[in-house]
Write a protein that holds these residues in place. Structure first.
Motif, PDB file in Angstrom:
ATOM      1  N   ARG A   1      -0.023   9.442  -7.377  1.00 43.48           N
ATOM      2  CA  ARG A   1      -0.855   8.269  -7.142  1.00 43.48           C
ATOM      3  C   ARG A   1      -1.617   7.875  -8.404  1.00 43.48           C
ATOM      4  O   ARG A   1      -2.022   8.725  -9.186  1.00 43.48           O
TER       5      ARG A   1
ATOM      6  N   ARG B   1       8.046   6.963  -3.494  1.00 44.62           N
ATOM      7  CA  ARG B   1       6.841   7.577  -2.938  1.00 44.62           C
ATOM      8  C   ARG B   1       6.840   9.081  -3.132  1.00 44.62           C
ATOM      9  O   ARG B   1       5.815   9.690  -3.383  1.00 44.62           O
TER      10      ARG B   1
ATOM     11  N   GLU C   1       2.932  -0.630   8.433  1.00 43.17           N
ATOM     12  CA  GLU C   1       3.232  -0.197   7.069  1.00 43.17           C
ATOM     13  C   GLU C   1       4.740  -0.218   6.829  1.00 43.17           C
ATOM     14  O   GLU C   1       5.215  -0.709   5.806  1.00 43.17           O
TER      15      GLU C   1
ATOM     16  N   ASP D   1      -0.976   3.811  -3.193  1.00 40.68           N
ATOM     17  CA  ASP D   1      -1.530   3.930  -1.838  1.00 40.68           C
ATOM     18  C   ASP D   1      -2.988   4.377  -1.864  1.00 40.68           C
ATOM     19  O   ASP D   1      -3.394   5.237  -1.093  1.00 40.68           O
TER      20      ASP D   1
ATOM     21  N   ASN E   1       0.814  -1.218   0.000  1.00 41.98           N
ATOM     22  CA  ASN E   1       0.000   0.000   0.000  1.00 41.98           C
ATOM     23  C   ASN E   1       0.844   1.263   0.000  1.00 41.98           C
ATOM     24  O   ASN E   1       0.507   2.249   0.654  1.00 41.98           O
ATOM     25  N   ARG E   2       1.959   1.211  -0.726  1.00 43.12           N
ATOM     26  CA  ARG E   2       2.802   2.406  -0.780  1.00 43.12           C
ATOM     27  C   ARG E   2       2.532   3.151  -2.076  1.00 43.12           C
ATOM     28  O   ARG E   2       2.109   2.558  -3.065  1.00 43.12           O
TER      29      ARG E   2
END
Lengths: 165, 347
Positions: B314, B309, B249, B221, B216-217
Protein backbone atom coordinates in the motif's frame (compact mmCIF):
# COMPACT_ATOMS: atom_id res chain seq x y z
CA UNK A 1 14.58 15.17 12.10
CA UNK A 2 16.91 15.74 9.20
CA UNK A 3 14.91 15.27 6.04
CA UNK A 4 17.61 16.71 3.81
CA UNK A 5 19.27 13.32 3.61
CA UNK A 6 18.11 9.83 2.86
CA UNK A 7 15.17 11.12 0.86
CA UNK A 8 13.54 9.13 -1.88
CA UNK A 9 15.48 10.94 -4.58
CA UNK A 10 18.80 9.81 -3.11
CA UNK A 11 17.81 6.28 -2.25
CA UNK A 12 16.31 5.32 -5.60
CA UNK A 13 17.49 5.47 -9.17
CA UNK A 14 15.42 7.14 -11.86
CA UNK A 15 13.91 3.87 -13.04
CA UNK A 16 12.95 2.91 -9.51
CA UNK A 17 11.35 6.28 -8.96
CA UNK A 18 8.95 6.01 -11.86
CA UNK A 19 7.67 2.82 -10.19
CA UNK A 20 6.47 1.05 -13.33
CA UNK A 21 9.48 -1.24 -14.04
CA UNK A 22 9.60 -2.19 -10.36
CA UNK A 23 5.87 -2.88 -10.33
CA UNK A 24 6.30 -5.11 -13.36
CA UNK A 25 9.11 -6.91 -11.54
CA UNK A 26 6.88 -7.40 -8.51
CA UNK A 27 4.07 -8.74 -10.66
CA UNK A 28 6.53 -11.14 -12.28
CA UNK A 29 7.59 -12.37 -8.86
CA UNK A 30 4.04 -13.11 -7.75
CA UNK A 31 3.33 -14.75 -11.11
CA UNK A 32 6.24 -17.13 -10.63
CA UNK A 33 4.87 -17.87 -7.15
CA UNK A 34 1.60 -19.01 -8.69
CA UNK A 35 3.35 -21.87 -10.46
CA UNK A 36 5.00 -23.28 -7.34
CA UNK A 37 3.65 -26.33 -5.48
CA UNK A 38 1.17 -25.56 -2.72
CA UNK A 39 1.90 -25.79 1.00
CA UNK A 40 -1.65 -26.55 2.13
CA UNK A 41 -2.44 -29.81 3.91
CA UNK A 42 -6.07 -30.86 3.34
CA UNK A 43 -6.53 -31.52 7.05
CA UNK A 44 -9.41 -33.88 7.75
CA UNK A 45 -8.47 -36.09 4.81
CA UNK A 46 -4.74 -35.67 5.06
CA UNK A 47 -3.51 -35.94 8.63
CA UNK A 48 -0.12 -35.05 10.01
CA UNK A 49 1.87 -37.93 11.51
CA UNK A 50 4.01 -36.46 14.31
CA UNK A 51 7.53 -37.67 15.10
CA UNK A 52 8.52 -39.43 18.33
CA UNK A 53 9.55 -36.10 19.85
CA UNK A 54 5.96 -34.78 19.70
CA UNK A 55 4.28 -34.16 23.05
CA UNK A 56 0.60 -34.93 22.60
CA UNK A 57 -1.97 -36.29 25.06
CA UNK A 58 -0.27 -38.07 28.01
CA UNK A 59 -1.26 -41.73 28.18
CA UNK A 60 -0.59 -44.79 30.36
CA UNK A 61 1.47 -47.59 28.83
CA UNK A 62 -0.44 -50.88 28.70
CA UNK A 63 1.80 -53.98 28.77
CA UNK A 64 0.36 -57.53 28.76
CA UNK A 65 -3.12 -55.95 29.08
CA UNK A 66 -2.23 -54.29 32.37
CA UNK A 67 -0.81 -50.85 33.09
CA UNK A 68 2.89 -50.50 33.96
CA UNK A 69 2.08 -47.86 36.55
CA UNK A 70 2.88 -48.70 40.18
CA UNK A 71 1.01 -45.69 41.58
CA UNK A 72 4.06 -44.08 43.16
CA UNK A 73 2.39 -40.69 42.70
CA UNK A 74 5.51 -38.90 41.39
CA UNK A 75 3.70 -37.67 38.32
CA UNK A 76 0.90 -36.19 40.39
CA UNK A 77 3.54 -34.60 42.65
CA UNK A 78 5.54 -33.03 39.79
CA UNK A 79 2.59 -31.90 37.69
CA UNK A 80 2.76 -28.05 37.61
CA UNK A 81 -0.88 -27.75 36.62
CA UNK A 82 -2.14 -30.26 39.24
CA UNK A 83 -3.87 -32.20 36.49
CA UNK A 84 -3.12 -35.74 37.68
CA UNK A 85 -4.84 -37.65 40.45
CA UNK A 86 -3.62 -41.13 41.53
CA UNK A 87 -5.01 -43.51 44.14
CA UNK A 88 -2.90 -46.57 44.90
CA UNK A 89 -4.03 -50.06 45.83
CA UNK A 90 -2.47 -53.52 46.20
CA UNK A 91 -2.34 -56.27 43.62
CA UNK A 92 -1.31 -59.95 43.33
CA UNK A 93 1.05 -59.16 40.41
CA UNK A 94 4.85 -58.81 40.76
CA UNK A 95 4.64 -55.01 40.90
CA UNK A 96 2.49 -55.31 44.11
CA UNK A 97 0.96 -51.83 43.70
CA UNK A 98 -1.38 -50.49 41.02
CA UNK A 99 -3.45 -47.34 40.57
CA UNK A 100 -7.09 -48.08 41.36
CA UNK A 101 -7.87 -44.61 40.13
CA UNK A 102 -5.81 -42.60 37.64
CA UNK A 103 -7.27 -39.43 36.23
CA UNK A 104 -5.78 -36.69 34.08
CA UNK A 105 -7.80 -33.51 33.76
CA UNK A 106 -7.17 -32.52 30.15
CA UNK A 107 -8.54 -29.04 30.81
CA UNK A 108 -5.58 -28.44 33.11
CA UNK A 109 -2.81 -30.37 31.34
CA UNK A 110 -0.19 -28.12 29.73
CA UNK A 111 1.66 -30.90 27.85
CA UNK A 112 4.97 -30.11 29.61
CA UNK A 113 5.94 -33.79 29.79
CA UNK A 114 7.22 -33.60 33.40
CA UNK A 115 5.13 -36.63 34.36
CA UNK A 116 6.81 -38.69 31.68
CA UNK A 117 10.25 -37.39 32.66
CA UNK A 118 9.83 -38.20 36.33
CA UNK A 119 8.22 -41.63 35.90
CA UNK A 120 10.60 -44.42 37.09
CA UNK A 121 8.65 -47.15 35.28
CA UNK A 122 8.21 -45.52 31.84
CA UNK A 123 4.53 -45.99 32.56
CA UNK A 124 3.22 -42.58 31.47
CA UNK A 125 4.33 -41.13 28.13
CA UNK A 126 3.24 -38.38 25.79
CA UNK A 127 1.40 -39.84 22.79
CA UNK A 128 1.04 -38.50 19.24
CA UNK A 129 -2.65 -37.80 19.80
CA UNK A 130 -3.32 -34.12 18.95
CA UNK A 131 -7.04 -34.17 18.21
CA UNK A 132 -8.30 -33.41 21.70
CA UNK A 133 -11.87 -32.26 21.48
CA UNK A 134 -14.54 -32.76 24.12
CA UNK A 135 -17.93 -31.18 24.46
CA UNK A 136 -18.21 -30.87 28.24
CA UNK A 137 -15.82 -30.22 31.15
CA UNK A 138 -16.63 -33.69 32.52
CA UNK A 139 -15.54 -35.33 29.28
CA UNK A 140 -12.20 -33.56 29.67
CA UNK A 141 -11.35 -35.59 32.77
CA UNK A 142 -9.86 -38.79 31.39
CA UNK A 143 -10.00 -41.91 33.51
CA UNK A 144 -7.87 -45.05 33.31
CA UNK A 145 -9.99 -46.63 30.58
CA UNK A 146 -9.41 -43.67 28.32
CA UNK A 147 -5.74 -43.33 29.21
CA UNK A 148 -4.56 -46.88 28.64
CA UNK A 149 -2.83 -47.39 25.29
CA UNK A 150 -1.15 -50.65 24.17
CA UNK A 151 2.67 -50.44 24.21
CA UNK A 152 2.88 -51.30 20.50
CA UNK A 153 1.45 -47.90 19.58
CA UNK A 154 3.94 -46.02 21.73
CA UNK A 155 7.24 -47.44 20.47
CA UNK A 156 8.38 -44.18 18.81
CA UNK A 157 7.95 -42.17 21.96
CA UNK A 158 9.51 -44.79 24.26
CA UNK A 159 12.55 -44.95 21.97
CA UNK A 160 12.83 -41.17 22.02
CA UNK A 161 12.51 -41.05 25.82
CA UNK A 162 15.21 -43.70 26.30
CA UNK A 163 17.63 -41.98 23.95
CA UNK A 164 17.32 -38.41 25.20
CA UNK A 165 16.42 -38.67 28.88
CA UNK B 1 -47.31 6.64 -26.17
CA UNK B 2 -47.57 2.97 -27.05
CA UNK B 3 -44.05 3.13 -28.40
CA UNK B 4 -42.75 4.55 -25.13
CA UNK B 5 -44.24 1.66 -23.14
CA UNK B 6 -42.47 -0.85 -25.38
CA UNK B 7 -39.18 0.99 -24.95
CA UNK B 8 -39.64 0.97 -21.18
CA UNK B 9 -40.49 -2.74 -21.15
CA UNK B 10 -37.43 -3.50 -23.29
CA UNK B 11 -35.22 -1.45 -20.96
CA UNK B 12 -36.72 -3.16 -17.91
CA UNK B 13 -36.05 -6.65 -19.24
CA UNK B 14 -32.50 -5.68 -20.15
CA UNK B 15 -32.01 -4.10 -16.71
CA UNK B 16 -33.14 -7.23 -14.86
CA UNK B 17 -30.89 -9.47 -16.93
CA UNK B 18 -27.89 -7.16 -16.62
CA UNK B 19 -28.41 -6.66 -12.88
CA UNK B 20 -28.24 -10.41 -12.39
CA UNK B 21 -25.17 -10.64 -14.58
CA UNK B 22 -23.43 -7.94 -12.54
CA UNK B 23 -24.21 -9.48 -9.18
CA UNK B 24 -23.10 -12.89 -10.45
CA UNK B 25 -20.00 -11.19 -11.80
CA UNK B 26 -19.31 -9.60 -8.42
CA UNK B 27 -19.67 -12.99 -6.75
CA UNK B 28 -17.31 -14.52 -9.30
CA UNK B 29 -14.81 -11.74 -8.67
CA UNK B 30 -14.89 -12.54 -4.95
CA UNK B 31 -14.17 -16.16 -5.79
CA UNK B 32 -11.39 -15.19 -8.18
CA UNK B 33 -9.88 -12.87 -5.59
CA UNK B 34 -9.78 -15.60 -2.95
CA UNK B 35 -8.45 -18.18 -5.35
CA UNK B 36 -5.74 -15.99 -6.91
CA UNK B 37 -4.60 -14.62 -3.56
CA UNK B 38 -4.31 -18.20 -2.34
CA UNK B 39 -2.34 -19.33 -5.35
CA UNK B 40 0.07 -16.40 -4.99
CA UNK B 41 0.63 -17.31 -1.34
CA UNK B 42 1.26 -21.03 -2.04
CA UNK B 43 -2.17 -21.94 -0.68
CA UNK B 44 -5.13 -23.67 -2.37
CA UNK B 45 -7.98 -21.36 -1.43
CA UNK B 46 -11.66 -22.21 -1.05
CA UNK B 47 -12.33 -25.77 -2.25
CA UNK B 48 -15.03 -27.12 0.07
CA UNK B 49 -18.28 -25.47 -1.05
CA UNK B 50 -19.27 -26.89 -4.43
CA UNK B 51 -16.82 -28.07 -7.08
CA UNK B 52 -13.47 -26.25 -6.62
CA UNK B 53 -15.26 -24.04 -4.07
CA UNK B 54 -17.13 -22.01 -6.72
CA UNK B 55 -20.15 -21.66 -4.42
CA UNK B 56 -18.04 -20.05 -1.69
CA UNK B 57 -19.16 -16.43 -2.43
CA UNK B 58 -22.81 -17.53 -2.21
CA UNK B 59 -22.14 -19.18 1.11
CA UNK B 60 -20.47 -15.93 2.25
CA UNK B 61 -23.44 -13.81 1.17
CA UNK B 62 -25.96 -16.12 2.85
CA UNK B 63 -23.90 -15.95 6.01
CA UNK B 64 -23.98 -12.14 5.84
CA UNK B 65 -27.77 -12.20 5.37
CA UNK B 66 -28.25 -14.12 8.59
CA UNK B 67 -25.82 -12.07 10.65
CA UNK B 68 -27.02 -9.57 13.21
CA UNK B 69 -27.13 -6.03 11.85
CA UNK B 70 -25.51 -3.89 14.52
CA UNK B 71 -26.09 -0.14 14.30
CA UNK B 72 -24.02 1.96 16.73
CA UNK B 73 -26.17 3.86 19.24
CA UNK B 74 -24.56 7.23 18.46
CA UNK B 75 -24.72 6.85 14.71
CA UNK B 76 -27.05 8.66 12.35
CA UNK B 77 -29.44 5.80 11.61
CA UNK B 78 -30.80 7.12 8.31
CA UNK B 79 -27.48 7.88 6.67
CA UNK B 80 -25.95 4.76 8.17
CA UNK B 81 -28.46 2.70 6.19
CA UNK B 82 -28.38 4.95 3.13
CA UNK B 83 -24.60 4.81 2.60
CA UNK B 84 -24.30 1.15 1.49
CA UNK B 85 -27.35 1.58 -0.75
CA UNK B 86 -25.69 4.52 -2.51
CA UNK B 87 -22.46 2.57 -2.89
CA UNK B 88 -24.06 -0.51 -4.43
CA UNK B 89 -26.65 1.45 -6.39
CA UNK B 90 -24.02 3.61 -8.06
CA UNK B 91 -21.79 0.64 -8.79
CA UNK B 92 -24.72 -1.04 -10.55
CA UNK B 93 -26.11 2.09 -12.24
CA UNK B 94 -22.94 2.53 -14.28
CA UNK B 95 -23.85 -0.57 -16.29
CA UNK B 96 -26.77 1.31 -17.82
CA UNK B 97 -24.51 2.67 -20.57
CA UNK B 98 -22.06 -0.18 -21.04
CA UNK B 99 -22.46 -2.03 -24.36
CA UNK B 100 -21.90 -5.79 -23.98
CA UNK B 101 -22.04 -6.46 -27.73
CA UNK B 102 -23.10 -4.49 -30.77
CA UNK B 103 -26.72 -5.26 -31.73
CA UNK B 104 -29.10 -8.02 -32.73
CA UNK B 105 -31.51 -7.44 -35.59
CA UNK B 106 -34.85 -9.21 -35.19
CA UNK B 107 -37.65 -8.45 -37.67
CA UNK B 108 -36.02 -5.27 -38.93
CA UNK B 109 -35.60 -3.77 -35.44
CA UNK B 110 -32.12 -3.30 -33.96
CA UNK B 111 -31.85 -4.40 -30.35
CA UNK B 112 -28.69 -3.04 -28.77
CA UNK B 113 -27.05 -5.24 -26.14
CA UNK B 114 -26.99 -3.02 -23.08
CA UNK B 115 -29.62 -0.87 -21.40
CA UNK B 116 -28.70 2.39 -23.16
CA UNK B 117 -25.34 1.83 -24.91
CA UNK B 118 -25.97 4.61 -27.44
CA UNK B 119 -26.51 7.31 -24.84
CA UNK B 120 -24.69 10.25 -26.39
CA UNK B 121 -23.13 11.28 -23.06
CA UNK B 122 -22.30 7.75 -21.89
CA UNK B 123 -18.76 8.60 -20.89
CA UNK B 124 -19.87 11.60 -18.84
CA UNK B 125 -22.58 9.50 -17.23
CA UNK B 126 -20.00 7.00 -16.01
CA UNK B 127 -17.71 9.73 -14.66
CA UNK B 128 -20.68 11.36 -12.90
CA UNK B 129 -21.79 8.06 -11.37
CA UNK B 130 -18.36 7.11 -10.08
CA UNK B 131 -18.15 10.57 -8.47
CA UNK B 132 -21.44 9.95 -6.68
CA UNK B 133 -19.86 6.76 -5.32
CA UNK B 134 -17.73 8.96 -3.06
CA UNK B 135 -20.89 9.98 -1.22
CA UNK B 136 -21.61 6.41 -0.21
CA UNK B 137 -18.22 6.00 1.40
CA UNK B 138 -18.03 9.47 2.92
CA UNK B 139 -21.54 9.20 4.39
CA UNK B 140 -20.66 5.78 5.77
CA UNK B 141 -17.62 7.28 7.48
CA UNK B 142 -19.50 10.29 8.77
CA UNK B 143 -22.68 8.61 10.02
CA UNK B 144 -20.90 5.82 11.89
CA UNK B 145 -19.71 8.31 14.55
CA UNK B 146 -16.40 6.53 14.79
CA UNK B 147 -13.03 8.20 14.32
CA UNK B 148 -11.61 5.41 12.18
CA UNK B 149 -14.66 5.41 9.92
CA UNK B 150 -14.47 9.17 9.59
CA UNK B 151 -10.78 9.09 8.71
CA UNK B 152 -11.44 6.39 6.15
CA UNK B 153 -14.32 8.33 4.63
CA UNK B 154 -12.33 11.56 4.42
CA UNK B 155 -9.34 9.83 2.90
CA UNK B 156 -11.51 8.18 0.33
CA UNK B 157 -13.15 11.49 -0.58
CA UNK B 158 -9.80 13.23 -0.96
CA UNK B 159 -8.35 10.34 -2.94
CA UNK B 160 -11.25 9.93 -5.32
CA UNK B 161 -11.52 13.64 -6.06
CA UNK B 162 -7.77 13.89 -6.69
CA UNK B 163 -7.67 10.96 -9.06
CA UNK B 164 -10.88 11.82 -10.85
CA UNK B 165 -9.14 14.86 -12.31
CA UNK B 166 -6.40 12.92 -14.03
CA UNK B 167 -8.88 10.20 -14.95
CA UNK B 168 -11.15 12.69 -16.69
CA UNK B 169 -8.24 14.41 -18.41
CA UNK B 170 -6.79 11.13 -19.67
CA UNK B 171 -10.18 10.37 -21.25
CA UNK B 172 -10.11 13.62 -23.23
CA UNK B 173 -7.50 12.04 -25.49
CA UNK B 174 -9.96 9.31 -26.40
CA UNK B 175 -12.80 11.76 -26.92
CA UNK B 176 -10.55 13.77 -29.25
CA UNK B 177 -9.75 10.66 -31.29
CA UNK B 178 -13.26 9.26 -31.53
CA UNK B 179 -15.12 12.56 -31.55
CA UNK B 180 -17.94 11.11 -29.46
CA UNK B 181 -19.01 10.57 -25.87
CA UNK B 182 -21.02 7.51 -26.76
CA UNK B 183 -19.36 4.28 -25.68
CA UNK B 184 -20.68 2.37 -28.68
CA UNK B 185 -19.17 4.93 -31.07
CA UNK B 186 -15.84 4.72 -29.27
CA UNK B 187 -15.86 0.93 -29.61
CA UNK B 188 -16.88 1.05 -33.28
CA UNK B 189 -13.96 3.42 -33.91
CA UNK B 190 -11.56 0.76 -32.62
CA UNK B 191 -12.30 -1.88 -35.27
CA UNK B 192 -9.47 -3.85 -36.93
CA UNK B 193 -6.99 -3.65 -34.06
CA UNK B 194 -7.06 0.17 -33.98
CA UNK B 195 -7.21 -0.10 -30.22
CA UNK B 196 -6.85 3.13 -28.31
CA UNK B 197 -4.17 1.60 -26.12
CA UNK B 198 -1.75 1.78 -29.07
CA UNK B 199 -2.70 5.38 -29.84
CA UNK B 200 -2.85 6.50 -26.22
CA UNK B 201 -0.27 4.52 -24.21
CA UNK B 202 0.35 7.37 -21.77
CA UNK B 203 -3.35 8.06 -21.37
CA UNK B 204 -3.92 4.36 -20.75
CA UNK B 205 -1.32 4.22 -17.98
CA UNK B 206 -2.80 7.29 -16.28
CA UNK B 207 -6.28 5.88 -16.59
CA UNK B 208 -5.20 2.50 -15.23
CA UNK B 209 -3.56 4.01 -12.15
CA UNK B 210 -6.54 6.31 -11.56
CA UNK B 211 -8.92 3.38 -11.93
CA UNK B 212 -7.10 1.60 -9.11
CA UNK B 213 -7.46 4.69 -6.94
CA UNK B 214 -11.11 5.17 -7.92
CA UNK B 215 -12.10 1.66 -6.90
CA UNK B 216 -10.17 1.89 -3.61
CA UNK B 217 -8.15 -1.16 -4.52
CA UNK B 218 -4.61 -1.92 -3.44
CA UNK B 219 -2.08 -0.29 -3.78
CA UNK B 220 -4.43 2.66 -3.18
CA UNK B 221 -6.77 1.09 -0.62
CA UNK B 222 -6.00 3.72 2.00
CA UNK B 223 -9.64 4.23 3.05
CA UNK B 224 -9.57 0.75 4.56
CA UNK B 225 -5.91 0.47 5.51
CA UNK B 226 -6.18 -2.12 8.30
CA UNK B 227 -3.00 -1.33 10.28
CA UNK B 228 -3.91 2.32 10.82
CA UNK B 229 -7.69 2.60 10.38
CA UNK B 230 -9.06 -0.76 11.60
CA UNK B 231 -11.65 -1.27 8.83
CA UNK B 232 -11.87 2.31 7.57
CA UNK B 233 -15.36 3.37 6.56
CA UNK B 234 -16.84 -0.10 7.08
CA UNK B 235 -15.64 -0.50 10.67
CA UNK B 236 -19.14 -0.03 12.07
CA UNK B 237 -20.95 -2.08 9.46
CA UNK B 238 -22.13 -5.64 9.86
CA UNK B 239 -24.51 -8.07 8.24
CA UNK B 240 -25.82 -7.34 4.78
CA UNK B 241 -24.90 -3.65 4.97
CA UNK B 242 -21.29 -4.71 5.06
CA UNK B 243 -22.13 -7.21 2.35
CA UNK B 244 -23.40 -4.38 0.16
CA UNK B 245 -20.14 -2.47 0.50
CA UNK B 246 -18.31 -5.68 -0.22
CA UNK B 247 -20.31 -6.37 -3.38
CA UNK B 248 -20.02 -2.71 -4.40
CA UNK B 249 -16.24 -2.93 -4.25
CA UNK B 250 -16.21 -5.92 -6.58
CA UNK B 251 -18.89 -4.47 -8.84
CA UNK B 252 -16.77 -1.32 -9.10
CA UNK B 253 -13.78 -3.43 -10.00
CA UNK B 254 -15.79 -5.12 -12.74
CA UNK B 255 -16.98 -1.68 -13.92
CA UNK B 256 -13.45 -0.38 -14.15
CA UNK B 257 -12.37 -3.49 -16.04
CA UNK B 258 -15.28 -3.11 -18.45
CA UNK B 259 -14.45 0.57 -18.84
CA UNK B 260 -10.79 -0.12 -19.61
CA UNK B 261 -11.83 -2.78 -22.10
CA UNK B 262 -14.30 -0.50 -23.86
CA UNK B 263 -12.11 2.58 -24.01
CA UNK B 264 -8.67 1.13 -24.65
CA UNK B 265 -8.94 -2.50 -25.73
CA UNK B 266 -11.60 -2.47 -28.40
CA UNK B 267 -14.58 -3.49 -26.24
CA UNK B 268 -16.65 -6.10 -28.03
CA UNK B 269 -14.67 -5.83 -31.28
CA UNK B 270 -13.56 -9.27 -32.42
CA UNK B 271 -9.77 -9.62 -32.75
CA UNK B 272 -10.29 -10.69 -36.39
CA UNK B 273 -12.72 -9.75 -39.14
CA UNK B 274 -16.30 -10.90 -38.39
CA UNK B 275 -16.48 -12.26 -41.97
CA UNK B 276 -14.06 -14.97 -40.89
CA UNK B 277 -16.81 -16.53 -38.75
CA UNK B 278 -19.28 -16.21 -41.62
CA UNK B 279 -21.78 -14.38 -39.44
CA UNK B 280 -23.79 -11.47 -40.74
CA UNK B 281 -23.85 -8.11 -38.96
CA UNK B 282 -26.80 -8.15 -36.54
CA UNK B 283 -27.10 -11.94 -36.25
CA UNK B 284 -27.41 -13.56 -32.84
CA UNK B 285 -24.27 -15.67 -33.39
CA UNK B 286 -22.13 -12.59 -33.94
CA UNK B 287 -23.57 -10.90 -30.86
CA UNK B 288 -22.70 -13.97 -28.78
CA UNK B 289 -19.16 -13.98 -30.17
CA UNK B 290 -18.80 -10.27 -29.43
CA UNK B 291 -20.11 -10.76 -25.91
CA UNK B 292 -17.63 -13.60 -25.31
CA UNK B 293 -14.73 -11.45 -26.52
CA UNK B 294 -15.85 -8.61 -24.25
CA UNK B 295 -16.30 -10.99 -21.34
CA UNK B 296 -12.83 -12.52 -21.74
CA UNK B 297 -11.20 -9.09 -21.83
CA UNK B 298 -13.11 -7.97 -18.72
CA UNK B 299 -12.20 -11.11 -16.79
CA UNK B 300 -8.57 -10.60 -17.75
CA UNK B 301 -8.61 -7.10 -16.26
CA UNK B 302 -10.42 -8.25 -13.13
CA UNK B 303 -7.68 -10.83 -12.67
CA UNK B 304 -5.09 -8.13 -13.29
CA UNK B 305 -6.66 -5.99 -10.54
CA UNK B 306 -6.50 -8.92 -8.15
CA UNK B 307 -2.96 -9.81 -9.19
CA UNK B 308 -1.80 -6.26 -8.48
CA UNK B 309 -3.51 -6.24 -5.10
CA UNK B 310 -1.58 -9.28 -3.94
CA UNK B 311 1.75 -8.05 -5.33
CA UNK B 312 2.18 -4.41 -4.41
CA UNK B 313 2.26 -2.88 -0.93
CA UNK B 314 0.00 0.00 0.00
CA UNK B 315 1.10 3.57 -0.71
CA UNK B 316 1.67 6.02 2.09
CA UNK B 317 -0.92 8.80 2.20
CA UNK B 318 1.49 11.60 1.21
CA UNK B 319 2.92 9.43 -1.58
CA UNK B 320 -0.59 8.88 -2.86
CA UNK B 321 -1.39 12.58 -2.92
CA UNK B 322 1.96 13.46 -4.51
CA UNK B 323 1.47 10.84 -7.21
CA UNK B 324 -2.01 12.13 -7.93
CA UNK B 325 -1.33 15.87 -8.03
CA UNK B 326 2.32 16.20 -8.97
CA UNK B 327 2.77 13.31 -11.39
CA UNK B 328 -0.49 12.12 -12.91
CA UNK B 329 -2.18 15.51 -13.30
CA UNK B 330 0.71 17.15 -15.28
CA UNK B 331 1.15 13.97 -17.32
CA UNK B 332 -2.52 13.86 -18.22
CA UNK B 333 -2.43 17.53 -19.25
CA UNK B 334 0.60 16.73 -21.39
CA UNK B 335 -1.31 13.84 -22.90
CA UNK B 336 -4.20 16.13 -23.85
CA UNK B 337 -1.84 18.61 -25.53
CA UNK B 338 0.10 15.89 -27.36
CA UNK B 339 -3.06 14.21 -28.62
CA UNK B 340 -4.55 17.49 -29.81
CA UNK B 341 -1.31 18.41 -31.58
CA UNK B 342 -1.07 14.98 -33.23
CA UNK B 343 -4.65 15.23 -34.48
CA UNK B 344 -4.00 18.73 -35.84
CA UNK B 345 -0.87 17.58 -37.69
CA UNK B 346 -2.02 14.22 -39.06
CA UNK B 347 -5.63 14.96 -39.96
Amino acid sequence: MNIEHNIERERMTFWERIYLPEIARGLGLTFRRMLRPKMTRQYPEERWEPLGSYRGRPVLVEEDSVERCVACGLCARVCPALAIEVQASETELDKERFPIKFEINMLRCIYCGFCEEVCPEEAIVMSKDYELVFTSPEAGIMDKAKLLVPIAQLQDRLEFVRRYR
Amino acid sequence: MNNLIWILIEALIKAVVILNVILLGAATSVYLERKISAVIQDRIGPNRVGPFGVLQPFADVFKLFFKEDIVPKASDKFFHSLAPIISLGVAVAVYAVIPFAHYVEIGGTKYYIGIAPNLNIGLLFILAMTSVGVYGITLAGWSSNNKYSLMGGLRSAAQMISYELSMGLSLIGIILISGSFSLNDIVIGQANWKWNVFLQPLGFLIFLVSAFAETNRAPFDLPEAEPELVGGYNTEYSGMKFGMFFLAEYANMATSSAFITLLYFGGWQLPFSPDLLGLAEGSIGLAVAQFLVFFIKVVFFIMFFIWVRWSIPRFRYDQLMRLGWKVLLPLSLLNVVLTAAAILIFK
